[in-house]
Structures are given as C-alpha cells and as structure tokens.
Design an enzyme around this catalytic site. Sequence first.
Site, PDB file in Angstrom:
ATOM      1  N   HIS A 125     119.983   8.603   2.122  1.00 17.26           N
ATOM      2  CA  HIS A 125     120.940   8.054   3.103  1.00 17.26           C
ATOM      3  C   HIS A 125     120.468   6.658   3.479  1.00 17.26           C
ATOM      4  O   HIS A 125     120.244   6.334   4.635  1.00 17.26           O
ATOM      5  CB  HIS A 125     121.047   8.956   4.325  1.00 17.26           C
ATOM      6  CG  HIS A 125     122.359   8.822   5.057  1.00 17.26           C
ATOM      7  ND1 HIS A 125     123.196   9.887   5.316  1.00 17.26           N
ATOM      8  CD2 HIS A 125     122.971   7.738   5.585  1.00 17.26           C
ATOM      9  CE1 HIS A 125     124.260   9.458   5.992  1.00 17.26           C
ATOM     10  NE2 HIS A 125     124.151   8.163   6.158  1.00 17.26           N
ATOM     11  N   ASN A 296     133.294  11.999   2.686  1.00 16.06           N
ATOM     12  CA  ASN A 296     133.280  11.481   4.053  1.00 16.06           C
ATOM     13  C   ASN A 296     134.640  10.846   4.288  1.00 16.06           C
ATOM     14  O   ASN A 296     134.980   9.860   3.586  1.00 16.06           O
ATOM     15  CB  ASN A 296     132.178  10.437   4.229  1.00 16.06           C
ATOM     16  CG  ASN A 296     130.800  11.066   4.255  1.00 16.06           C
ATOM     17  OD1 ASN A 296     130.674  12.291   4.243  1.00 16.06           O
ATOM     18  ND2 ASN A 296     129.768  10.247   4.294  1.00 16.06           N
ATOM     19  N   GLU A 356     131.334  14.356   6.320  1.00 16.47           N
ATOM     20  CA  GLU A 356     131.401  13.547   7.547  1.00 16.47           C
ATOM     21  C   GLU A 356     132.841  13.323   7.958  1.00 16.47           C
ATOM     22  O   GLU A 356     133.690  13.015   7.122  1.00 16.47           O
ATOM     23  CB  GLU A 356     130.756  12.167   7.367  1.00 16.47           C
ATOM     24  CG  GLU A 356     129.274  12.138   7.364  1.00 16.47           C
ATOM     25  CD  GLU A 356     128.730  10.746   7.168  1.00 16.47           C
ATOM     26  OE1 GLU A 356     129.362   9.769   7.619  1.00 16.47           O
ATOM     27  OE2 GLU A 356     127.673  10.634   6.525  1.00 16.47           O
TER      28      GLU A 356
HETATM   29  C1  GCO Z   1     128.750   6.308   6.839  1.00 15.35           C
HETATM   30  C2  GCO Z   1     127.432   6.857   7.024  1.00 15.35           C
HETATM   31  C3  GCO Z   1     127.051   7.161   8.450  1.00 15.35           C
HETATM   32  C4  GCO Z   1     127.746   6.318   9.500  1.00 15.35           C
HETATM   33  C5  GCO Z   1     129.045   6.967   9.952  1.00 15.35           C
HETATM   34  C6  GCO Z   1     129.760   6.093  10.978  1.00 15.35           C
HETATM   35  O1  GCO Z   1     129.643   7.078   6.475  1.00 15.35           O
HETATM   36  O2  GCO Z   1     128.882   5.096   6.970  1.00 15.35           O
HETATM   37  O3  GCO Z   1     127.293   8.061   6.292  1.00 15.35           O
HETATM   38  O4  GCO Z   1     125.681   6.898   8.416  1.00 15.35           O
HETATM   39  O5  GCO Z   1     126.924   6.180  10.618  1.00 15.35           O
HETATM   40  O6  GCO Z   1     129.907   7.138   8.897  1.00 15.35           O
HETATM   41  O7  GCO Z   1     130.000   4.840  10.403  1.00 15.35           O
END
Ligand code: GCO
Length: 451
Positions: A125, A296, A356
């Site tokens: 990450h 995500n 996410e």
């Molecule tokens: C992303 C990352 C996260 C962020 C979240 C908010 O998707 O950019 O996985 O670390 O913090 O999405 O931007």
Amino acid sequence: MTTPDRHDFPPGFAWGCSTSSYQIEGAAREGGKGESIWDRFCQRPGAIRDGSSGATACDHYHRWPEDLDLAQGLGVDAYRFSIAWPRIFPDGVGERPSAEGLAFYSRLVDGMLTRGLQPWATLYHWDLPQALQERGGWLNRDTMAAFADYAHAVAHHLGDRVKHWITHNEPWCTAFLGHHEGVHAPGLRDFRAALQVCHHLLVSHGDAVAAVRAAAPGAQAGITLSLHPIRAASAGPADQAAAQRHDGLRNRWFLDPLHGRGYPADVLAALGDDAPRVEAGDLARIATPCDFLGVNYYFPETIADAPGGEGIATRVVPTPGAPLTAFGWPIVPEGMTELLTRVQRDYRPAAVYLTENGACFDDVPDADGFVQDDARQRFLAAHFAAALRAVRAGVPLKGYFVWSLLDNFEWAEGYTRRFGLTHVDYATQRRRLKASGEWFRHFLRAESPAP
Ligand code: GCO
C-alpha cells in the site's frame, strides 16, 4: 431502494473496514523499520498540504489493541490492513526478514483472530523501502524479484493465520500519481516511466501471487484496483473518443492483462513510443490466476478531450448534477452498480470484493469530541444499496470494506481530509466513534428478520 438490511446480502457476505500501514501506524523509525519513500517524500517542501507526514499518524503501532477493539465493537467480520515492507526488510531485500517487524504483524494478526476479525493483508500500500528507490524503485525490474521475496517471507510467517492476501493496492496511483503527476511518492513526473512502472507493478503482482501460494498453500490471493465508471462530457466525437481512451488507461489497462488479454490495442496505439517495454513471459506472469478481484470504488469520472494535453490528452470535468464530498469527489452511488456490473459482464471474475468505499466530509466534533456525520451515514447507506443492486444483478460480490476504520494520513492532503468511521484527535490520539460508525454497527448487528 431504501437502506438495505445486512440480511438482504447473501449468507457469508463479508463486511469489513480498511486501513493501511503508512496512514495509521506511525513509529516511522521504530521496531527496526527502514525508511520508506513516503517518509522521504513528506520531507519535500510543499509535498503535503499541511506539511505533515506519517511519522506518528494514528500511533497504531502502539495503540493497535484499542483499534482492533474498535473494529470488533463495530461487528465487522474482516479487517483489511497493510504490511509495511520496510518493517520486514528495512533495506528492501535481505538474507532474513526482520524478526521485530514480523513479530509486530504476528501480534497484530493474533489480535485480529482473538477478536473474531478475519485478517486481510495488503502487501503493498505504497510504502516502498527507500533503499530500493535509490536503485530505481519500481522502474527497476529487480524490484519485482524483491517484492516476490518479501511476499514469500511474509506469507511464510503469517500464512498459517492470514488466508486473504492482496498484492497491490491501486497500482494506478503508484504508477501515475507517483511517477507522472508527481503528487505521490516518489514524486516523479515522467509519463513514459510511469507506464513502465505500471507494467512492473502488474508483473510483480503475478509473481507475488505465486510466492504467497508457495508459502501458504490454500491462501486466497488477488489485487485491488481503483476503477471508475467513465462517462463522456458530451456526445461530441472528440469527447466520446477521449472517454474511450480514458477508460482504456484507467480501467482496461489493468483489467485486460490481469484477465489474460494483454494490454488493450487501442491504448497501445494511443501511447505509441510511450508504451512500456514488455519482455517475454511478462504477460503470462501478470495473468497468474487470482481468487478474487478487489475493487476500490469512490466516484465516476466525466471525461472531455484535452487537445495537446499530456499523456492520452484527456481531462476530468465535473460530473453534472452530482453532490460532492468535502474532497470534491462526486457522490454517485449508482456508479458503483454500473462499475461492478460492467466488470462482471466484461471480465467475469471468480469473486469480487469492494476493498474500499467511503467518503471525506468536514467533520466537526462537538464539545465531547463526537461527530454527527449524517452525510457519511447517508453516503454509506446509498452505496450499500448500490452494492446490493449489483449482487441482485448477478455480480459475485462477496464482501465490502468501508474506508476507513480511523481518520488517518490522507497522503498529499495530510490530516486535512477525514474518512474515518472513528474520529481521531491527533493531538491527544483519542478515538471516538462517529455517528456513521454507530450506524454501521447497528447495520451489522441487526437481528435477522423473523422467518
Ligand atoms: C486510495 C487509497 C487510500 C486512500 C482512500 C481515500 O484509494 O487512494 O487506497 O489509501 O486513503 O482511498 O483517498
């Protein structure tokens, strides 16, 4: 659709919440941890909106029992965290992994298991060991082997308890925000290099899947992509073509090779000489079969042509009629359903997890530190309903992780953007569940309806 009940989702549907190492752990130079590219990038004047860094963050390195208690208190089934590579190999590579680093994550995983939380580990990450960046980072093919070795070492030590592994989180961000736009670590601005980095990330994903399976037979492995439904700004041919190009680099550039189709021909043609060098065997490695696809989802993108623009000459314009989060992201729950049904229609993954989804709002704590974040509660309810529509449309959606358990370090935005179900007072490190967290807990603990 009204707000769904958790029992509207299929039996065994996994509800969780997500975090990442650099955004919450702190202890940047404790426990034998080596420097990461984000430790270094945050030192660059102007790189971070509030001049902060993840040096302390949420002090999760020391406060993890309290944070796992929060996750358990919500009633989630699973907890998605990430492992900091520089805690395992401070210099990125080595004869032996750091016993101290492994011990920290072993304690953390045991803490999840004793609280009934299924551990979901993200291997990368974004916190690459700085020592590897000194040798070219992801632009150097050697980093792929280093990543596979790191993956094997971690899976060897944790694979008896961690059964779900995500190789990369959002390789698009690592490649293009970090190497083209320069707003993320390592802060480079070179489109051609970003495309080569992206290729190496994808090949390293396949190698890491193989490494995890070798070290932890029976483990489930996949990758997490940031995907967006793409809409043209107008019916004009230039915007229509721009939207097609943008969908190509935003979505198909990842989905196609991961599903064994190689890079999309239309994007390769648009890239010309900027296209990455692909060596024999690379595409087969990228297409290593996975057990799931992590998605995500945050928002759709509306795209217009950008004649003479950088890269593929497209630009994101406001999405008409959509309310915005405090981050300026359009709130379009139906975009989640649109995205998931498209992925299912075009790629037929074995399983999909929303790894996410969440939103940033200007949280204002009351005198007692409580945040009545109705907007975040509405956001989640609407997106849960959108996920249920995808399930009912036949998407093999098996789980949903809310971003994030805690307010945390939001990359180039520092601590100015809050996504947490839990408010963090960074001055005192006091945690306080927000109204959205209480709502999520009620959703998760709802009794099943009478038969
Ligand atoms: C992303 C990352 C996260 C962020 C979240 C908010 O998707 O950019 O996985 O670390 O913090 O999405 O931007």
